[in-house]
Design an enzyme around this catalytic site. Structure first.
Site, PDB file in Angstrom:
ATOM      1  N   SER A 274      27.676  -0.579 -25.820  1.00 19.49           N
ATOM      2  CA  SER A 274      26.817   0.331 -26.579  1.00 19.49           C
ATOM      3  C   SER A 274      27.198   0.411 -28.048  1.00 19.49           C
ATOM      4  CB  SER A 274      26.851   1.731 -25.960  1.00 19.49           C
ATOM      5  OG  SER A 274      28.150   2.279 -26.025  1.00 19.49           O
ATOM      6  N   LYS A 317      26.215  11.720 -26.538  1.00 16.52           N
ATOM      7  CA  LYS A 317      26.545  11.074 -27.818  1.00 16.52           C
ATOM      8  C   LYS A 317      25.911  11.822 -28.987  1.00 16.52           C
ATOM      9  CE  LYS A 317      27.066   6.403 -25.924  1.00 16.52           C
ATOM     10  NZ  LYS A 317      26.517   5.036 -25.864  1.00 16.52           N
TER      11      LYS A 317
END
Length: 422
Positions: A274, A317
């Protein structure tokens, strides 16, 4: 299977349909029944347990059993929304006789979407509903509403928030350096999700990713991998990112620079792909000498064609980076770049949603690298414009080759003059 004598008899019964009856007292004559029994045995477990069952009992697994799976969540649509709410009502009825408001159902659906990381899917685990609803009812006297469920979720977070709060506090105190203002070359704010074994809560934490470029043979060194602090998936993401850059530059000769990419102040293993989009942006910035806006954090995986792919833990996140920005003061310029395919996974906290609505915090969804790089660098990656990132990289490479030739010529002249003295 942990009791071999019982298991042997059970296998025989399942194979023949007849149970070999035994007397309770061997010294006493007892008439034994001889009728057959119709019994079905249902084994429930995860795939690892079933793999052990297949290994130890291949005849039963392959010959007599029927394999089936059940999903842990359900995608809501017009055909199943009514039975889903009926099932949900049944769970509520077993817990309380109080009425349930519409706001409670909405908040419950939001919590379910966050749990399944999909706005259209709801969890099917009754234990999850029982725990959340039971805790919500602790402070309710008349009507179960959305505020009660919100309070239960808040209390649940507070009980497990020691680790995430300490991590964010280190950033607030400056012990972990995260810059949310200004511009820097070769430095970008990536987004990570921390999962600690035994801890029920995964939480987001921004990470500073930096890249430096120096003279070399085109190698891009992954410091985390060389230090054995990165997993195989992270290494795969790095190699895919390198392949895209090599194709995009389209050079006849090897890149005359080498680069070093690192997660700054990271002391545990990093895995997953990611961060490959953030690493790509840091590398392009260092190579082109174009600064990156530090108010923007970025997450996403890239493929060899520059497409940006979905990642996990997107809500954690975004909230982790928002918490840092909110503590320092929202400027209206801060935000997160994420894959467009992750939009269906968004289910953010109310304070983050309100900040986005007010224009104090932003979400940018992108499909490919061409859309992501202009957001963080202010320049297009390629195109017909006078100034692009690829053109700046090309100019720098040409300048390096010129300096290299001049250096070689200068060295050759010094050697020639030195021999001429003799």
């Amino acid at each position: 299977m942990q009791q071999p004598r019982v298991w042997v008899r059970l296998k025989q019964f399942l194979s023949t349909g007849n149970l070999a009856w035994q007397t309770a007292r061997p010294d006493q004559i007892t008439e034994l029944p001889d009728e057959s029994l119709d019994v079905r045995l249902v084994l429930v477990g995860d795939r690892q347990w079933l793999a052990d069952f297949e290994t130890n009992e291949p005849d039963l697994y392959d010959g007599l059993s029927a394999y089936a799976e059940y999903e842990q969540d359900i995608e809501l649509n017009a055909s199943n929304i009514t039975p889903y709410f009926s099932w949900l009502k049944g769970i509520v009825t077993t817990l309380t006789a109080l009425s349930v408001s519409d706001s409670a159902l909405v908040r419950l659906l939001q919590a379910g979407a966050r749990e399944s990381e999909d706005q259209l899917r709801m969890p099917l685990c009754p234990i999850w509903y029982h725990q959340l609803l039971a805790e919500s009812l602790m402070t309710v006297d008349e009507v179960l509403d959305g505020n009660a469920i919100d309070a239960a979720i808040t209390r649940r977070y507070q009980r497990a928030a020691y680790l995430p709060e300490r991590a964010i506090e280190d950033i607030h105190k400056g012990q972990v350096f995260i810059d949310t203002r200004g511009e820097h070359i070769g430095q970008i704010n990536g987004l990570t999700v921390i999962e600690v074994p035994g801890h029920p809560l995964s939480y987001g934490e921004p990470a500073r990713i930096s890249c430096v470029v120096h003279s070399g043979d085109g190698d891009i060194a992954d410091v985390e991998r060389k230090a054995e602090l990165a997993g195989n998936i992270h290494a795969k993401g790095m190699m895919i990112m390198q392949a895209f850059v090599s194709v995009a530059l389209n050079l006849d000769d090897p890149l005359p620079y080498s680069a070093s990419i690192v997660f700054e102040q990271s002391y545990s293993e990093v895995d997953g792909d990611s961060a490959s989009l953030a690493e790509l942006c840091a590398f392009v910035s260092a190579l082109s000498q174009q600064p990156i806006n530090q108010a923007i954090a970025i997450t996403g995986a890239v493929d060899q064609f520059g497409r940006v792919q979905a990642v996990g833990g997107i809500n954690e996140k975004i909230e982790g980076y928002y918490q840092v920005c909110a503590h320092r003061g929202l400027t209206g310029q801060q935000g997160v770049v994420l894959p467009k395919t992750n939009l269906s996974s968004l289910c953010l906290r109310n304070d983050v949603v309100e900040a986005i609505k007010a224009g104090q915090f932003h979400i940018w969804a992108v499909d490919d690298v061409e859309q992501a790089l202009p957001l963080v660098t202010g320049l297009p990656f390629s195109g017909e414009e006078d100034e692009t990132l690829l053109r700046k990289i090309s100019n720098r490479i040409n300048h390096f080759h010129t300096d290299e030739k001049q250096s070689c010529n200068s060295l050759f002249k010094r050697i020639k003059n030195w021999f001429g003295q003799y």
